[in-house]
Design a protein around this motif. Structure first.
Motif, PDB file in Angstrom:
ATOM      1  N   MET A   1       0.860  -1.203   0.073  1.00 41.95           N
ATOM      2  CA  MET A   1      -0.061   0.077   0.070  1.00 41.95           C
ATOM      3  C   MET A   1       0.958   1.161   0.084  1.00 41.95           C
ATOM      4  O   MET A   1       1.427   1.925   0.892  1.00 41.95           O
ATOM      5  CB  MET A   1      -0.802   0.019   1.077  1.00 41.95           C
ATOM      6  N   VAL A   2       1.224   1.782  -1.055  1.00 39.78           N
ATOM      7  CA  VAL A   2       1.994   2.879  -1.454  1.00 39.78           C
ATOM      8  C   VAL A   2       1.257   4.315  -1.245  1.00 39.78           C
ATOM      9  O   VAL A   2       1.808   5.277  -1.265  1.00 39.78           O
ATOM     10  CB  VAL A   2       2.931   2.840  -2.610  1.00 39.78           C
ATOM     11  N   ALA A   3      -0.043   4.171  -1.585  1.00 43.57           N
ATOM     12  CA  ALA A   3      -0.815   5.266  -2.075  1.00 43.57           C
ATOM     13  C   ALA A   3      -0.939   6.427  -0.742  1.00 43.57           C
ATOM     14  O   ALA A   3      -0.781   5.829   0.325  1.00 43.57           O
ATOM     15  CB  ALA A   3      -2.193   4.881  -2.276  1.00 43.57           C
TER      16      ALA A   3
ATOM     17  N   VAL B   1      -3.176   8.083   0.775  1.00 47.69           N
ATOM     18  CA  VAL B   1      -4.559   8.253   0.749  1.00 47.69           C
ATOM     19  C   VAL B   1      -4.833   9.423   1.615  1.00 47.69           C
ATOM     20  O   VAL B   1      -4.364   9.693   2.886  1.00 47.69           O
ATOM     21  CB  VAL B   1      -5.310   6.859   1.447  1.00 47.69           C
TER      22      VAL B   1
ATOM     23  N   ASP C   1      -6.434  11.194   4.372  1.00 48.56           N
ATOM     24  CA  ASP C   1      -7.196  10.870   5.351  1.00 48.56           C
ATOM     25  C   ASP C   1      -8.573  11.446   5.786  1.00 48.56           C
ATOM     26  O   ASP C   1      -9.475  10.816   6.230  1.00 48.56           O
ATOM     27  CB  ASP C   1      -6.345  11.209   6.729  1.00 48.56           C
TER      28      ASP C   1
ATOM     29  N   PRO D   1     -11.855   5.500   5.078  1.00 46.60           N
ATOM     30  CA  PRO D   1     -11.671   4.283   5.607  1.00 46.60           C
ATOM     31  C   PRO D   1     -10.252   4.059   5.271  1.00 46.60           C
ATOM     32  O   PRO D   1      -9.378   4.669   4.512  1.00 46.60           O
ATOM     33  CB  PRO D   1     -12.158   3.204   4.528  1.00 46.60           C
ATOM     34  N   ASP D   2      -9.321   3.311   6.326  1.00 49.99           N
ATOM     35  CA  ASP D   2      -8.179   2.898   6.244  1.00 49.99           C
ATOM     36  C   ASP D   2      -7.988   1.679   5.617  1.00 49.99           C
ATOM     37  O   ASP D   2      -8.297   0.549   6.013  1.00 49.99           O
ATOM     38  CB  ASP D   2      -7.466   2.808   7.488  1.00 49.99           C
ATOM     39  N   ILE D   3      -7.343   1.812   4.385  1.00 48.49           N
ATOM     40  CA  ILE D   3      -7.363   0.693   3.386  1.00 48.49           C
ATOM     41  C   ILE D   3      -6.555  -0.515   3.964  1.00 48.49           C
ATOM     42  O   ILE D   3      -6.592  -1.493   3.878  1.00 48.49           O
ATOM     43  CB  ILE D   3      -6.974   0.951   2.137  1.00 48.49           C
ATOM     44  N   LEU D   4      -5.273  -0.058   4.137  1.00 47.88           N
ATOM     45  CA  LEU D   4      -4.187  -0.964   4.750  1.00 47.88           C
ATOM     46  C   LEU D   4      -4.735  -1.833   6.097  1.00 47.88           C
ATOM     47  O   LEU D   4      -4.609  -2.859   6.265  1.00 47.88           O
ATOM     48  CB  LEU D   4      -2.964  -0.241   5.194  1.00 47.88           C
TER      49      LEU D   4
ATOM     50  N   GLY E   1       2.846  -1.563   4.191  1.00 42.55           N
ATOM     51  CA  GLY E   1       2.522  -0.158   4.298  1.00 42.55           C
ATOM     52  C   GLY E   1       3.545   0.773   4.005  1.00 42.55           C
ATOM     53  O   GLY E   1       4.884   0.180   4.143  1.00 42.55           O
ATOM     54  N   PHE E   2       3.479   2.070   3.650  1.00 42.61           N
ATOM     55  CA  PHE E   2       4.320   2.642   3.491  1.00 42.61           C
ATOM     56  C   PHE E   2       4.104   3.972   4.595  1.00 42.61           C
ATOM     57  O   PHE E   2       2.966   4.011   5.010  1.00 42.61           O
ATOM     58  CB  PHE E   2       4.632   3.589   2.194  1.00 42.61           C
ATOM     59  N   ALA E   3       5.178   4.460   4.975  1.00 41.98           N
ATOM     60  CA  ALA E   3       5.066   5.640   5.950  1.00 41.98           C
ATOM     61  C   ALA E   3       5.756   6.809   5.463  1.00 41.98           C
ATOM     62  O   ALA E   3       6.916   7.011   5.506  1.00 41.98           O
ATOM     63  CB  ALA E   3       5.349   5.352   7.340  1.00 41.98           C
ATOM     64  N   ALA E   4       4.933   7.731   5.022  1.00 39.77           N
ATOM     65  CA  ALA E   4       5.524   9.110   4.748  1.00 39.77           C
ATOM     66  C   ALA E   4       5.856  10.006   5.873  1.00 39.77           C
ATOM     67  O   ALA E   4       4.421  10.344   6.409  1.00 39.77           O
ATOM     68  CB  ALA E   4       4.967   9.844   3.460  1.00 39.77           C
TER      69      ALA E   4
ATOM     70  N   LYS F   1       3.182   2.807  13.242  1.00 41.03           N
ATOM     71  CA  LYS F   1       2.292   2.769  12.378  1.00 41.03           C
ATOM     72  C   LYS F   1       2.061   0.796  12.117  1.00 41.03           C
ATOM     73  O   LYS F   1       1.131   0.434  11.702  1.00 41.03           O
ATOM     74  CB  LYS F   1       2.483   3.129  11.075  1.00 41.03           C
TER      75      LYS F   1
ATOM     76  N   ARG G   1      -0.170  -0.206  14.803  1.00 42.43           N
ATOM     77  CA  ARG G   1      -1.410   0.104  14.532  1.00 42.43           C
ATOM     78  C   ARG G   1      -2.081  -0.354  13.793  1.00 42.43           C
ATOM     79  O   ARG G   1      -3.360  -0.830  13.554  1.00 42.43           O
ATOM     80  CB  ARG G   1      -1.350   1.720  14.604  1.00 42.43           C
ATOM     81  N   LYS G   2      -1.466  -0.585  12.347  1.00 38.98           N
ATOM     82  CA  LYS G   2      -2.325  -0.976  11.239  1.00 38.98           C
ATOM     83  C   LYS G   2      -2.165  -2.483  10.960  1.00 38.98           C
ATOM     84  O   LYS G   2      -2.749  -3.056   9.945  1.00 38.98           O
ATOM     85  CB  LYS G   2      -1.641  -0.328   9.903  1.00 38.98           C
TER      86      LYS G   2
HETATM   87  N1  CTP Z   1      -3.416   4.218   4.228  1.00 36.43           N
HETATM   88  C1  CTP Z   1      -4.549   3.485   3.852  1.00 36.43           C
HETATM   89  N2  CTP Z   1      -5.686   4.090   4.002  1.00 36.43           N
HETATM   90  C2  CTP Z   1      -5.519   5.285   4.568  1.00 36.43           C
HETATM   91  C3  CTP Z   1      -4.509   5.924   4.966  1.00 36.43           C
HETATM   92  C4  CTP Z   1      -3.383   5.202   4.762  1.00 36.43           C
HETATM   93  O1  CTP Z   1      -4.255   2.499   3.094  1.00 36.43           O
HETATM   94  N3  CTP Z   1      -6.754   6.038   4.718  1.00 36.43           N
HETATM   95  C5  CTP Z   1      -1.790   3.391   3.962  1.00 36.43           C
HETATM   96  C6  CTP Z   1      -1.079   3.965   3.334  1.00 36.43           C
HETATM   97  O2  CTP Z   1      -1.224   3.492   1.821  1.00 36.43           O
HETATM   98  C7  CTP Z   1       0.175   3.527   3.799  1.00 36.43           C
HETATM   99  C8  CTP Z   1       0.156   3.494   5.359  1.00 36.43           C
HETATM  100  O3  CTP Z   1      -1.422   3.663   5.550  1.00 36.43           O
HETATM  101  O4  CTP Z   1       0.744   2.412   3.574  1.00 36.43           O
HETATM  102  C9  CTP Z   1       0.336   4.744   6.098  1.00 36.43           C
HETATM  103  O5  CTP Z   1       0.093   5.932   5.425  1.00 36.43           O
HETATM  104  P1  CTP Z   1       0.133   7.312   6.126  1.00 36.43           P
HETATM  105  O6  CTP Z   1      -0.677   8.513   5.243  1.00 36.43           O
HETATM  106  O7  CTP Z   1       1.755   7.580   6.300  1.00 36.43           O
HETATM  107  O8  CTP Z   1      -0.518   7.045   7.618  1.00 36.43           O
HETATM  108  P2  CTP Z   1      -1.795   7.741   8.213  1.00 36.43           P
HETATM  109  O9  CTP Z   1      -2.558   6.587   8.438  1.00 36.43           O
HETATM  110  O10 CTP Z   1      -2.316   8.673   7.299  1.00 36.43           O
HETATM  111  O11 CTP Z   1      -1.108   8.297   9.600  1.00 36.43           O
HETATM  112  P3  CTP Z   1      -0.814   9.714   9.772  1.00 36.43           P
HETATM  113  O12 CTP Z   1      -1.761  10.642   9.324  1.00 36.43           O
HETATM  114  O13 CTP Z   1      -0.760   9.861  11.127  1.00 36.43           O
HETATM  115  O14 CTP Z   1       0.766   9.984   9.527  1.00 36.43           O
END
Ligand code: CTP
Length: 393
Positions: free
Chosen positions: A268-270, A272, A274, A302-305, A320-323, A335, A338-339
């Motif tokens: 899951m690189v997107a 997304v 929030d 929704p949190d897809i991951l 997952g990726f964390a930017a 993360k 949590r995920k």
């Molecule tokens: N991700 C996802 N669905 C979301 C948000 C994030 O699948 N709604 C996935 C991203 O594709 C990534 C990982 O979760 O692989 C982390 O995304 P990131 O944006 O860094 O984390 P957030 O959950 O948004 O946390 P925060 O905003 O606190 O950094």
């Protein structure tokens, strides 16, 4: 498929020219190395014309040493094919000699090697050759069995070079699975940003270019996987062999991911979004003249991951990726837990990473952190996919 073709000095060397043609027809590229003996049977010009690459003949070519270097030449290939492999060349390989360009490359390479023997029947059956072949096979070199039949020297028996079609089939059968370790696996990747509409002309987004996700999709396809790429709005070409599904919003992305299941690996690189507008306006939002912006209610996407991790079709490997812009490793570790992912690939996006060509990533697993050097996104992708393939071996 990049092949380094070492051509030894035997009458069968002319068949190497046909092999070059076949490899190219299969989409591969070939760089030829001709031994001194080989050059008596086939010319560098023929091989250069067929391969459309320079042909290397000597260790002492300073120009090539500067431009390429023999070590690099030996490592740039995906596999090294020695054809024809003469009794002398295999003896020198088995002895670990490096007294010409061909044997130096064969000693220096870290890539799989396949040898296709061709020699007189008595030479093939000689105890020295039998021992050399056994040594090479024990070291992991794929040594094909020669064909049996009438030989150029008038004798009959095993020792003839197999036909180029059969050599090509052996390359595919024995070596391509090593080069394409994710054959038979389904890899699902999300990439790019999502756009969350506010009204018909405005949306919430982020700076993600999708380049790292697309590079991962390309690398997974190169490794033989069936790849589904769920892409947010980006302007990037679809990598060859990848099935792409375009989406706009997080909810569309979540639905496309669910529809693409089951998969063996999900990455899951997107980036997304929030949040989305609780109520996207059907008409353009107008200024009301008060000088104040009308409030915009947001609700969480929704949190897809996390959904994949806790769902019934959890992939065997979930990444997952964390930017992050600060405390990169600590935030990524949080993360991971949590995920419920198996790995989190963390990157520091405080510089020019988003939209840029390079990336520095850290792979966070429950048992530790591995940091990769700064590399082009395509190289980062190949390194990650190699680790994914290792995880499946
Ligand atoms: N991700 C996802 N669905 C979301 C948000 C994030 O699948 N709604 C996935 C991203 O594709 C990534 C990982 O979760 O692989 C982390 O995304 P990131 O944006 O860094 O984390 P957030 O959950 O948004 O946390 P925060 O905003 O606190 O950094």
């Amino acid at each position: 498929m990049k092949i380094l073709l070492v051509i030894g000095g035997g009458i069968a060397a002319y068949k190497a020219a046909e092999l070059v043609r076949l490899i190219r027809r299969e989409g591969g590229s070939v760089t030829c190395v001709l031994t001194e003996g080989g050059a008596h049977f086939v010319t560098p010009l023929t091989l250069a014309a067929l391969s459309e690459n320079p042909v290397h003949t000597t260790l002492w070519d300073l120009k090539n040493e500067v431009e390429m270097g023999h070590i690099r030449l030996s490592r740039e290939a995906d596999l090294v094919v020695v054809c024809p492999a003469t009794a002398d060349l295999m003896a020198r390989m088995a002895a670990g000699m490096a007294n010409d360009l061909a044997t130096t490359l064969l000693l220096a390479t870290d890539k799989p090697v396949m040898a296709v023997p061709a020699m007189n029947v008595r030479m093939w059956q000689h105890a020295a050759t039998v021992a050399n072949v056994a040594t090479l096979r024990a070291r992991g070199v794929t040594v094909m069995d020669p064909d049996e039949g009438a030989m150029a020297c008038g004798e009959f028996g095993p020792g003839r070079l197999p036909e180029p079609d059969a050599i090509m089939a052996a390359i595919t059968q024995h070596l391509v699975p090593r080069l394409r370790p994710l054959t038979g696996r389904h890899v699902l990747i999300t990439a790019g940003p999502t756009h969350e509409p506010i009204d018909p002309v405005r949306y919430i987004a982020n700076r993600s270019s999708g380049r790292q996700g697309f590079a991962l999709a390309a690398a997974a396809a190169e490794a033989g996987a069936t790849v589904t790429l769920v892409a947010g709005p980006v302007s990037l070409p679809t990598p060859p062999g990848v099935q792409r599904i375009d989406v706009q919003t997080a909810r569309e992305m979540a639905a496309a991911v669910t529809a693409a299941l089951p998969c063996d690996v999900a990455i899951m690189v997107a980036a997304v979004a929030d949040w989305r507008a609780a109520d996207a306006a059907t008409q353009k939002r107008k200024k009301d003249g008060s000088g104040h912006i009308a409030p915009l209610d947001l609700i969480e996407n929704p949190d897809i991951l996390a959904g994949l991790s806790h769902g019934t079709a959890r992939p065997r490997l979930l990444i997952g990726f964390a930017a992050e812009t600060e405390q990169v490793i600590d935030h990524a570790r949080a993360k991971l837990a949590r995920k419920g992912a198996d790995w989190i690939i963390a990157n520091d996006v405080s510089g020019d990473v988003m939209g840029g060509a390079d990336n520095t990533v850290h792979i966070i697993r429950a048992d530790g952190v591995e940091s990769l050097p700064r590399m082009a996104k395509a190289e980062v992708a190949r390194a990650i996919i190699a680790k994914v393939a290792d995880a499946f071996c």
